[in-house]
Design a protein around this motif. Structure first.
Motif, PDB file in Angstrom:
ATOM      1  N   PHE A  12       1.096  24.708  36.198  1.00 30.32           N
ATOM      2  CA  PHE A  12       2.177  23.803  36.583  1.00 30.32           C
ATOM      3  C   PHE A  12       3.535  24.463  36.356  1.00 30.32           C
ATOM      4  O   PHE A  12       4.433  24.347  37.197  1.00 30.32           O
ATOM      5  CB  PHE A  12       2.071  22.499  35.788  1.00 30.32           C
ATOM      6  CG  PHE A  12       3.068  21.450  36.185  1.00 30.32           C
ATOM      7  CD1 PHE A  12       2.956  20.789  37.396  1.00 30.32           C
ATOM      8  CD2 PHE A  12       4.104  21.113  35.337  1.00 30.32           C
ATOM      9  CE1 PHE A  12       3.865  19.819  37.761  1.00 30.32           C
ATOM     10  CE2 PHE A  12       5.017  20.139  35.693  1.00 30.32           C
ATOM     11  CZ  PHE A  12       4.899  19.490  36.905  1.00 30.32           C
ATOM     12  N   ASP A  13       3.681  25.160  35.235  1.00 35.98           N
ATOM     13  CA  ASP A  13       4.945  25.848  34.962  1.00 35.98           C
ATOM     14  C   ASP A  13       5.264  26.900  36.020  1.00 35.98           C
ATOM     15  O   ASP A  13       6.412  27.061  36.420  1.00 35.98           O
ATOM     16  CB  ASP A  13       4.910  26.517  33.583  1.00 35.98           C
ATOM     17  CG  ASP A  13       4.999  25.527  32.442  1.00 35.98           C
ATOM     18  OD1 ASP A  13       5.358  24.358  32.673  1.00 35.98           O
ATOM     19  OD2 ASP A  13       4.683  25.930  31.308  1.00 35.98           O
ATOM     20  N   PHE A  14       4.243  27.600  36.479  1.00 35.95           N
ATOM     21  CA  PHE A  14       4.461  28.650  37.461  1.00 35.95           C
ATOM     22  C   PHE A  14       4.563  28.130  38.893  1.00 35.95           C
ATOM     23  O   PHE A  14       5.345  28.640  39.682  1.00 35.95           O
ATOM     24  CB  PHE A  14       3.336  29.697  37.379  1.00 35.95           C
ATOM     25  CG  PHE A  14       3.540  30.711  36.298  1.00 35.95           C
ATOM     26  CD1 PHE A  14       4.163  31.918  36.559  1.00 35.95           C
ATOM     27  CD2 PHE A  14       3.131  30.450  35.005  1.00 35.95           C
ATOM     28  CE1 PHE A  14       4.361  32.855  35.560  1.00 35.95           C
ATOM     29  CE2 PHE A  14       3.324  31.379  33.991  1.00 35.95           C
ATOM     30  CZ  PHE A  14       3.941  32.581  34.263  1.00 35.95           C
ATOM     31  N   PHE A  15       3.739  27.160  39.240  1.00 35.20           N
ATOM     32  CA  PHE A  15       3.616  26.759  40.647  1.00 35.20           C
ATOM     33  C   PHE A  15       3.976  25.303  40.924  1.00 35.20           C
ATOM     34  O   PHE A  15       3.825  24.838  42.051  1.00 35.20           O
ATOM     35  CB  PHE A  15       2.169  26.977  41.130  1.00 35.20           C
ATOM     36  CG  PHE A  15       1.663  28.379  40.988  1.00 35.20           C
ATOM     37  CD1 PHE A  15       2.233  29.422  41.701  1.00 35.20           C
ATOM     38  CD2 PHE A  15       0.606  28.659  40.148  1.00 35.20           C
ATOM     39  CE1 PHE A  15       1.751  30.710  41.578  1.00 35.20           C
ATOM     40  CE2 PHE A  15       0.113  29.941  40.017  1.00 35.20           C
ATOM     41  CZ  PHE A  15       0.696  30.979  40.732  1.00 35.20           C
ATOM     42  N   GLY A  16       4.417  24.569  39.925  1.00 37.97           N
ATOM     43  CA  GLY A  16       4.637  23.131  40.064  1.00 37.97           C
ATOM     44  C   GLY A  16       5.543  22.726  41.206  1.00 37.97           C
ATOM     45  O   GLY A  16       5.390  21.644  41.772  1.00 37.97           O
ATOM     46  N   GLU A  17       6.458  23.581  41.564  1.00 38.76           N
ATOM     47  CA  GLU A  17       7.424  23.231  42.616  1.00 38.76           C
ATOM     48  C   GLU A  17       6.787  23.071  43.999  1.00 38.76           C
ATOM     49  O   GLU A  17       7.402  22.496  44.888  1.00 38.76           O
ATOM     50  CB  GLU A  17       8.559  24.245  42.667  1.00 38.76           C
ATOM     51  CG  GLU A  17       9.476  24.174  41.457  1.00 38.76           C
ATOM     52  CD  GLU A  17      10.064  22.779  41.242  1.00 38.76           C
ATOM     53  OE1 GLU A  17      10.597  22.192  42.203  1.00 38.76           O
ATOM     54  OE2 GLU A  17       9.977  22.290  40.099  1.00 38.76           O
ATOM     55  N   VAL A  18       5.574  23.559  44.183  1.00 31.17           N
ATOM     56  CA  VAL A  18       4.934  23.401  45.494  1.00 31.17           C
ATOM     57  C   VAL A  18       4.272  22.031  45.639  1.00 31.17           C
ATOM     58  O   VAL A  18       3.882  21.654  46.742  1.00 31.17           O
ATOM     59  CB  VAL A  18       3.884  24.507  45.777  1.00 31.17           C
ATOM     60  CG1 VAL A  18       4.516  25.878  45.680  1.00 31.17           C
ATOM     61  CG2 VAL A  18       2.686  24.388  44.874  1.00 31.17           C
ATOM     62  N   LEU A  19       4.161  21.296  44.549  1.00 28.59           N
ATOM     63  CA  LEU A  19       3.534  19.974  44.599  1.00 28.59           C
ATOM     64  C   LEU A  19       4.516  18.940  45.139  1.00 28.59           C
ATOM     65  O   LEU A  19       5.730  19.126  45.072  1.00 28.59           O
ATOM     66  CB  LEU A  19       3.074  19.553  43.193  1.00 28.59           C
ATOM     67  CG  LEU A  19       2.070  20.467  42.497  1.00 28.59           C
ATOM     68  CD1 LEU A  19       1.799  19.961  41.085  1.00 28.59           C
ATOM     69  CD2 LEU A  19       0.778  20.567  43.277  1.00 28.59           C
TER      70      LEU A  19
END
Length: 125
Positions: A12-19
């Motif tokens: 989530f810290d690395f990729f959370g922005e794609v959600l």
């Protein structure tokens, strides 16, 4: 379960922005705020299964991104190497203090220490 939670929060810290905003909200409440599916469902006036579906979908997206990119794996690998370099640098500096007291080695250790700190800070941002 704890390892799964840690892994998911790292993803989530690395990729959370794609959600989506809803996926981010539910994921954050479930993993970071430690709310149960029932508590989230009650707060958003939806079913527990609805909350679970959103979280499972978010987990799948994050896992797929990590499977394709390996960024989190590489991050942990890099952290391990940085730690090893730091340990070796401390050992060299200690040895220099006790045995050699060489000014050039002190300067090299200071330079390496500065570069190591910059790399660590760069990984955190």
């Amino acid at each position: 379960m704890k390892n799964q939670s840690y892994r998911m929060t790292m993803l989530f810290d690395f990729f959370g922005e794609v959600l989506t905003a809803r996926q981010k909200e539910f994921f954050d409440l479930y993993y970071n705020e430690d709310l149960s599916l029932a508590e989230i469902a009650e707060n958003y006036n939806i079913t527990r299964q609805g909350v679970r579906d959103v979280i499972v979908r978010a987990e799948a997206i994050l896992t797929e991104l990590e499977d394709k990119t390996g960024i989190v794996r590489r991050f942990h690998h890099m952290q391990s190497h940085l730690s090893g370099i730091g340990d070796a640098l401390v050992a060299l500096d200690t040895y220099n203090d006790t045995a050699l007291q060489n000014d050039t080695i002190y300067e090299i250790c200071d330079t390496l220490s500065s570069h190591l700190e910059a790399l660590r800070q760069n990984q955190e941002s």
